[in-house]
Design a protein around this motif. Structure first.
Motif, PDB file in Angstrom:
ATOM      1  N   VAL A 272      41.433  16.361  24.453  1.00 55.44           N
ATOM      2  CA  VAL A 272      41.694  15.462  23.329  1.00 55.44           C
ATOM      3  C   VAL A 272      42.376  14.173  23.748  1.00 55.44           C
ATOM      4  CG1 VAL A 272      41.762  17.274  21.587  1.00 55.44           C
ATOM      5  CG2 VAL A 272      43.854  16.683  22.821  1.00 55.44           C
TER       6      VAL A 272
ATOM      7  N   GLY B 215      36.800  11.071  23.769  1.00 53.05           N
ATOM      8  CA  GLY B 215      36.593   9.673  23.403  1.00 53.05           C
ATOM      9  C   GLY B 215      36.217   8.821  24.592  1.00 53.05           C
TER      10      GLY B 215
ATOM     11  N   VAL C 116      38.525  18.640  18.932  1.00 56.60           N
ATOM     12  CA  VAL C 116      37.491  17.741  19.451  1.00 56.60           C
ATOM     13  C   VAL C 116      36.244  17.771  18.578  1.00 56.60           C
ATOM     14  CG1 VAL C 116      35.900  17.349  21.369  1.00 56.60           C
ATOM     15  CG2 VAL C 116      38.314  17.834  21.827  1.00 56.60           C
TER      16      VAL C 116
ATOM     17  N   GLU D 203      37.911  15.218  15.589  1.00 58.27           N
ATOM     18  CA  GLU D 203      37.435  13.978  16.183  1.00 58.27           C
ATOM     19  C   GLU D 203      36.072  13.579  15.626  1.00 58.27           C
ATOM     20  OE1 GLU D 203      38.957  12.090  18.591  1.00 58.27           O
ATOM     21  OE2 GLU D 203      40.739  13.362  18.649  1.00 58.27           O
TER      22      GLU D 203
ATOM     23  N   ASP E 241      46.836   7.881  15.500  1.00 53.40           N
ATOM     24  CA  ASP E 241      45.822   8.928  15.396  1.00 53.40           C
ATOM     25  C   ASP E 241      46.419  10.067  14.578  1.00 53.40           C
ATOM     26  OD1 ASP E 241      44.147  11.116  15.742  1.00 53.40           O
ATOM     27  OD2 ASP E 241      43.535  10.480  17.751  1.00 53.40           O
TER      28      ASP E 241
END
Length: 782
Positions: free
Chosen positions: A139, A188, A222, A226, A326
């Protein structure tokens, strides 16, 4: 995933342990080579390459890995021995069960402190022994670097080359890392490398090989959390202009009179009185008249920034810049912005200089990124809760593993209060009383502002505490490592992905016995999180490896998570005690219902992002297939020679075939990329207003797909025509294409976007009614 059928393999691996212990390191390496040779003799790994299926995400063909039971036993035995020699840690049987689960392509649930890092490393090494190339996706950068460095001795003993990529990695370092057998990288970062590779103008500049195996650490974070935020790459140098005026106008509006925000905190709209006030402030007659769409959009964005985006919750102001938080991890989001209009609106709201603006160059959602890997597996502490989502979006199966030592943590029922004030007073009292005994305490909050507020109050009372949030996450490993020490008070935002276990007695464990006698770590949650998973991740910080511990959540009826998602008022029959506490079971059910609604809203947002993206994904594949042909062969030269034969012949005589072919490649790639960027801009504008189609009884998603396809039909033809036009005026010498004089310069810098899933796509009936009135008025005036 059932672990029963795998246990005999783990027992057999244990039987190999005495013989392997007698081997030298060189002999251990030779045993790994022998295993690799045995696998190759049985057919080897399936070829590294693109997933075979290109339909819906999740339809990839499962890997036909040539494991047999004997090979699996040997791999587990060799991995356990390598870990023991390199780290002094003997893998538990349940860890080897986890390794076998990952090799089968499942998502395994393992409790916090059960050693997921080693499990992931041994499984990655196993795939590498097969000849596969593995990305261990985490992450954040911190975990990617830490895990790669921590596990490097294990990899080396097993003859596996491993590396890592972070946002600080150079282009050359990325190429070198991705060329290794195993690379640890944040999801990412690999996503943005994928996007940047899609814009390369030379094959030699590509950093990523074809995707092969993905092992996803913290898989729920994730693959679910995400996935709600598309990865967007942007570039350009144009500056904003009218955001300051829009911010000034919005600042004068009155809540309830000029605008109304929905209780879920996701949308806000102007009232009729608000529209009138904005028109007065701007000096215009009709905000909804033709030609006013840009100004209307600026006002809406400024209103969203002013009302719904909160300083020290959604963002910080640091060194004269907006830094995004975040929400999934309580950290600063590195090198990220909101889409330009929104980011500029927040800058204007805070009185900062409005920064550079640009255009979206490309975008990618996590489902499509993960869908490119033929083999996917994962591990997390909370997989079973999201099993249906993992199956729906990724076609992944899940299974839980028992802890090595039974968990004895006590999870108390929520303590409910009538207001935030009474809840916070109870929290401080609980911390004071517990701290007096020496028992360590971890307080978990949802946002930066709350953690700061609690930290201030505790310090005013003379209680030393460490505050861990996005303001200063550089010391997080040290703070978390000491959170189990005698008398420690730690206040932290989201704990998911912190990656450091809390050991009772502190990092050296010297006071472990004393803390154990005190009951272990006390975890206190300040309000429920939007999902039970996040609650469980916080709870899981206590009770590690059979240690004692306690968790409790203190919740108030005016907590944001409740007021946003509760359909009805709380039960009136509940009795409120003098300290504000409510013990009524019906109120507890009310709170739990609000959390279930919040979970449903997050799932709907995830599903909506996925549905809207389906058409764009297929279109992007078509463009990328053409782009690959242009990048790797002379497709552009053939095309432009056909479209402009006279100009081509003229330049051919002047500069030669190789120079001209490269110039043609650069021209065509520039115009193809520009056409795709324009297409994304058009579809973004379309999506922002597509909800209005519901007024005409159309399904917005179906309408979006139809309109998007119509817009895409001529994209490649436009790119070809633009490249031919550029060839007519291009400045090409023996040294190649002069991009500046030929007006084909690419952005000098790129950045990434933190996308909130289109805040204006869920506007409700009052706003639609207002638009309808204004449009009818404009029609009469026209």
């Amino acid at each position: 995933m059932g672990s029963t059928g795998l246990r005999p393999l783990v027992r057999r691996a244990g039987e190999r342990e005495p013989a392997l212990r007698e081997l030298t390191d060189a002999e251990l390496g030779a045993a790994v080579d022998a295993l690799r040779t045995r696998i190759e003799a049985k057919g080897g790994a399936e070829p590294r390459g693109r997933a075979e299926a290109r339909g819906e995400v999740g339809t990839r063909k499962a890997s036909a890995a040539p494991w047999d039971d004997d090979a699996l036993v040997e791999l587990c035995a060799l991995g356990r021995e390598a870990a023991f020699r390199a780290l002094g840690e003997r893998a538990f049987d349940v860890q080897l069960l986890g390794v076998l689960g990952l090799l089968r392509g499942t998502v395994v649930e393992m409790a916090t402190g059960e050693g997921k890092t080693l499990v992931g490393a041994l499984a990655a090494a196993g795939f590498a022994v097969q000849g596969r190339r593995v990305h261990v996706l985490s992450v954040n950068d911190y975990l990617a670097r830490r895990d790669a460095e921590w596990m490097r001795p294990v990899y080396e003993l097993l003859g596996v080359q491993a590396g890592y990529v972070t946002q600080e990695s150079t282009h050359a370092e990325r190429r070198a890392a991705y060329a290794r057998d195993v690379v640890h990288v944040a999801v990412g970062e690999v996503g943005f490398d994928t996007l940047r590779d899609r814009l390369r103008t030379a094959a030699s500049e590509l950093v990523l090989p074809e995707p092969d195996v993905a092992i996803v650490d913290e898989a729920d974070a994730v693959l679910i959390d995400e996935a709600r935020i598309p990865l967007v790459l942007a570039g350009g140098v144009a500056a904003g202009s009218d955001e300051a005026e829009a911010a000034r106008v919005v600042e004068g509006l009155v809540d309830g009179l000029h605008f109304e925000a929905e209780t879920d905190g996701m949308t806000v709209h102007l009232t009729d009185a608000g529209v009138t006030e904005v028109e007065r402030a701007l000096g215009v007659d009709n905000l909804f008249a033709l030609g006013m769409d840009t100004r209307l959009s600026q006002i809406n964005v400024a209103l969203y920034a002013s009302v719904l985006l909160r300083r020290d919750v959604d963002y910080l102001v640091r060194d004269g810049r907006i830094r995004l938080v975040d929400a999934n991890r309580g950290r600063l989001a590195q090198r990220q912005r909101w889409p330009d209009g929104l980011h500029a609106a927040v800058e204007a709201k805070e009185g900062l200089v409005v920064g550079p603006r640009g255009e979206v160059l490309d975008q990618l959602i996590v489902q499509d990124l993960i869908g490119g890997y033929p083999t996917v597996a994962g591990m997390t502490g909370t997989a079973v809760i999201v099993a249906e989502q993992l199956r729906e979006f990724y076609r992944l199966e899940t299974g839980d593993l028992p802890p090595n030592v039974p968990c004895v943590r006590v999870d108390e029922p929520d303590r409910l209060y009538d207001s935030e004030a009474s809840r916070d007073a109870a929290l401080i009292d609980l911390v004071e009383r517990t701290h007096a005994t020496g028992r360590p305490i971890l307080v978990g909050t949802r946002d930066v502002a709350k953690s700061e507020q609690i930290g201030v109050v505790l310090r005013e009372l003379g209680l030393r505490c460490a505050v861990l949030n996005a303001r200063d996450d550089s010391r997080e490993a040290a703070i978390i490592a000491d959170a189990g020490a005698v008398g420690a008070i730690t206040v932290s935002t989201q704990m998911a992905g912190r990656g450091t276990d809390i050991r009772l007695g502190g990092r050296d464990g010297k006071d472990h016995e004393r803390v154990t006698e005190l009951g272990g770590l006390l975890v206190v949650g300040v309000g429920r999180y939007p999902t039970r998973r996040l609650d469980d991740q916080l709870r899981g910080r206590a009770g590690r490896q059979g240690d004692p511990g306690t968790s409790v959540f203190l919740t108030s009826l005016d907590d944001e998570s409740i007021t946003r998602h509760a359909f009805d008022p709380p039960p009136r029959s509940a009795r409120v005690e003098d300290d504000g506490r409510i013990r009524d079971a019906s109120v507890r059910r009310y709170v739990e219902q609000a959390q279930r609604v919040a979970e449903g809203a997050l799932l709907d947002g995830h599903r909506t992002t996925w549905r809207y993206n389906r058409q764009l994904r297929l279109q992007r594949e078509e463009v990328l297939d053409l782009r690959r042909r242009v990048l790797h062969d002379d497709e552009a030269a053939r095309l432009l020679a056909e479209l402009r034969p006279e100009r081509w012949a003229e330049l051919l005589d002047e500069v030669g075939e190789s120079v001209l072919a490269e110039a043609a490649r650069q021209l065509f790639l520039y115009d193809l990329d520009a056409a795709w960027s324009e297409h994304l801009a058009r579809t973004a504008d379309l999506r922002e207003g597509i909800h209005l189609r519901a007024l005409g009884r159309q399904n917005p998603i179906d309408a979006f797909h139809a309109e998007t396809q119509r817009a895409f039909v001529a994209l490649i033809e436009r790119a070809q025509a633009a490249a031919a036009d550029h060839l007519d005026t291009a400045h090409i010498t023996g040294s190649g294409l002069d991009t500046e004089q030929s007006d084909v310069q690419r952005p000098t810098s790129t950045w990434t976007y933190m996308v909130r899933d289109h805040p204006f796509t869920a506007m409700d009936e009052p706003f639609l009614t207002t638009i309808g009135k204004r449009l009818r008025t404009a029609g009469r005036e026209g």
